[in-house]
Design an enzyme around this catalytic site. Structure first.
Site, PDB file in Angstrom:
ATOM      1  N   THR A 188      -2.394  12.162 -13.349  1.00 46.72           N
ATOM      2  CA  THR A 188      -2.969  11.770 -12.070  1.00 46.72           C
ATOM      3  C   THR A 188      -1.971  10.862 -11.366  1.00 46.72           C
ATOM      4  O   THR A 188      -1.420   9.952 -11.981  1.00 46.72           O
ATOM      5  CB  THR A 188      -4.297  11.019 -12.261  1.00 46.72           C
ATOM      6  OG1 THR A 188      -4.046   9.755 -12.891  1.00 46.72           O
ATOM      7  CG2 THR A 188      -5.252  11.807 -13.128  1.00 46.72           C
ATOM      8  N   GLU A 335     -10.070  13.185 -14.245  1.00 43.91           N
ATOM      9  CA  GLU A 335     -10.573  12.742 -15.547  1.00 43.91           C
ATOM     10  C   GLU A 335     -11.796  13.520 -16.014  1.00 43.91           C
ATOM     11  O   GLU A 335     -12.207  13.393 -17.168  1.00 43.91           O
ATOM     12  CB  GLU A 335     -10.940  11.247 -15.479  1.00 43.91           C
ATOM     13  CG  GLU A 335      -9.743  10.309 -15.364  1.00 43.91           C
ATOM     14  CD  GLU A 335      -9.244  10.111 -13.944  1.00 43.91           C
ATOM     15  OE1 GLU A 335      -8.431   9.199 -13.717  1.00 43.91           O
ATOM     16  OE2 GLU A 335      -9.651  10.888 -13.033  1.00 43.91           O
ATOM     17  N   LYS A 445     -15.410  -4.024   3.615  1.00 41.38           N
ATOM     18  CA  LYS A 445     -16.343  -5.145   3.516  1.00 41.38           C
ATOM     19  C   LYS A 445     -16.151  -6.042   4.732  1.00 41.38           C
ATOM     20  O   LYS A 445     -15.143  -6.727   4.867  1.00 41.38           O
ATOM     21  CB  LYS A 445     -16.115  -5.934   2.224  1.00 41.38           C
ATOM     22  CG  LYS A 445     -17.292  -6.846   1.881  1.00 41.38           C
ATOM     23  CD  LYS A 445     -17.217  -7.350   0.462  1.00 41.38           C
ATOM     24  CE  LYS A 445     -18.478  -8.127   0.078  1.00 41.38           C
ATOM     25  NZ  LYS A 445     -18.435  -8.615  -1.307  1.00 41.38           N
TER      26      LYS A 445
END
Length: 549
Positions: A188, A335, A445
């Site tokens: 990955t 994964e 956020k």
């Protein structure tokens, strides 16, 4: 009282789940069905089975045996499919190399995986030339050539692929292995640090194949896939086994079409000429196809396309459906082998109107068979399936990677508390559909509240002037972060494109209560293109770097 275990008869045979046995069924049911490579080669399954044996025999003559690692650098082809079966069935490990890696990443993965043999397409020889002096385990190089010419290269070539097969035995006695034998590995890339290696066993790949077939073929849905389909992948075979679909379609004995390098003209030619009915790709590929003026004149009805890798925006979904492309979402990770969910419509939804169906088609999807999936809060508590309680998605299935290659620390973090942590934020609705709302690393956020970049992208994608969109968070002194939308206008909208119009469009959703008012982007930036990763996903790390100021 303890549960009773089966006590097998001493002579009973414990049949292992092995990749070699996936090939038995099509050789019985459909030996004369075709496997096609571009406009260059056609083989029956019977011929394909013999080529798999020849490849195994040829690799054995090069010293490949159980435990060895064979790497492949090729475009999507019949040769790659032969490697999917021959290499693991020998007891060796197939390493599918990402052909878009940087030289530093490439040599790291080759040495880290301890590759013994590399099969390399002539087009990628320059990549190996740049790193060949750093090989630590490579013993043999096999050339793959479509031109049938001898390339000028400093890479030491031992044999050409077709010559290897021609000189090898047409039969091979593939051994019965322990089903937990490692079959494949790949790396990955992510956006930070060195690539991480994942690995999968025969048992995991076989169970994944069965689960995908069950969900795509066994349940009534909008896009049933079976042996009558014609399959063409548009997800690289180096990337999570092309989502495992080549194993699925081989077991079904379906006609398969491998396009080589992804060129729009060739993809469309093969789609029409070979009557392709099933494909899968990332949103950027679908966007490329539906944005092509040539596509508007073609009949694409009957083409089922699964979208994964990134969220499917509703605007893009509608554009595909308008072209009669039967599009819907799938979800997974490197994964996870990868399939975890598929956005299948339930039978009662098949009569819904298009707008209602789009909501479901763009959902992240229903868990596949044998996938245990939960959404958990920061304290690890499972949240209810109420369509609003948002947390991290954690999973258990029989086919999840059991760790990262030679990296126990990251492996333990991945598997904290015995659940694989996806790093994705989402919720599950009352009907059981998962909806990913953001990546943990991409969530914005602002003023102490979370804003979903994926939700904003979905809304902005519905504006008629928008071709592509990405939303990122940028630092803000007062609020911590604020969302910024990067928009690629449609070609005929570039001149008159108004950033303020997009903000007003999003503000209407906030007025209707669909989006919190603090979620309306402060800025909309017109861009010519959006940065992408090596597998075609939006590269938000690069975007944040460019636009943080």
């Amino acid at each position: 009282m303890a549960a009773r275990l089966i006590q097998p008869t001493p002579s009973a045979y414990g049949f292992p789940l092995l990749i070699k046995n996936l090939l038995r069924t099509p050789l019985i049911y459909s030996p004369d069905q075709e496997i096609i490579y571009r406009d260059q080669a056609r083989f029956t399954y019977r011929q394909f089975g013999e080529r798999v044996c020849r490849l195994a025999s040829g690799l054995e003559s090069l010293g490949v045996g159980p435990g060895a690692t064979v790497a492949v650098m090729d475009w999507d082809s019949h040769r790659y499919l032969e490697c999917f079966f021959a290499v693991p069935s020998m007891g060796a490990v197939l390493h599918t190399i990402n052909i878009r890696l940087s030289p530093e990443q490439l040599i790291y993965t080759i040495n880290h995986a301890e590759d013994d043999v590399i099969l390399v397409n002539e087009e990628f020889l320059p990549m190996l030339e740049a790193v060949k002096d750093q090989f630590s385990t490579v013993k043999k190089i096999v050339l793959i050539s479509d031109t049938k010419t001898t390339p000028q290269t400093t890479v030491p070539i031992d044999v050409e692929y077709e010559a290897l097969l021609a000189g090898a035995a047409p039969t091979y006695d593939f051994p019965d292995l322990d089903e937990n034998t490692m079959a494949t590995t790949f790396y990955t890339t992510g956006t930070t640090g060195l690539p991480k290696g994942v690995f999968f066993s025969h048992r995991q790949l076989v169970l994944h194949t069965y689960a995908v077939i069950t969900n795509m073929s066994g349940f009534a849905n909008q896009a049933n896939v079976n042996s009558a389909d014609v399959y063409m992948p548009i997800t690289p075979m180096f990337h999570v086994h092309a989502w495992g679909m080549p194993y699925v379609m081989t077991l079904l004995g379906a006609k398969q079409v491998y396009p080589g390098r992804y060129e729009p003209e060739m993809l469309l030619k093969l789609k029409l000429q070979e009557k392709v009915t099933f494909s899968h790709c990332v949103p950027t590929i679908l966007h490329m196809l539906v944005s092509s003026p040539a596509v508007q004149k073609l009949d694409l009805s009957g083409w089922k396309v699964v979208i994964g890798g990134s969220a499917l925006p509703r605007g893009l979904c509608k554009a595909a459906l308008d072209l009669k492309i039967n599009v819907y979402t799938g979800y997974g990770m490197s994964e996870t082998c990868p399939v975890l969910t598929l956005a299948m419509l339930k039978p009662e939804m098949l009569d819904w109107d298009a707008e209602e169906q789009i909501k479901i088609r763009c959902r992240t999807g229903l868990p596949a068979t044998n996938v245990l999936l939960e959404v958990r809060d920061a304290n690890g508590k499972a949240l209810p399936n109420d369509g609003k309680s948002t947390g991290e998605v954690v999973v258990r299935t029989p086919w999840l990677t059991q760790g990262y290659v030679k990296d126990p620390e990251k492996s333990e973090a991945l598997w904290a508390d015995g659940w694989l942590h996806t790093g994705d934020i989402g919720f599950i609705d009352e009907l059981g559909y998962l909806q990913i709302t953001d990546r943990l690393k991409d969530v914005i956020k602002t003023g102490g509240e979370w804003v979903s970049s994926l939700e904003l992208e979905d809304i902005i994608s519905r504006h008629p002037a928008v071709s592509e969109v990405a939303v990122i968070g940028v630092a803000d002194e007062k609020w911590g972060e604020r969302p910024v939308a990067l928009v690629v206008p449609k070609p005929d909208q570039v001149a008159g494109f108004q950033e303020e119009e997009i903000k007003q469009f999003v503000a209407k959703f906030a007025d209707d209560g669909v989006l919190p008012k603090y979620g309306v982007p402060d800025r909309v930036v017109k861009v010519d293109a959006l940065p992408k990763t090596s597998v075609g996903k939006l590269n938000k790390k690069e975007m944040r770097k460019q636009f943080q100021g």
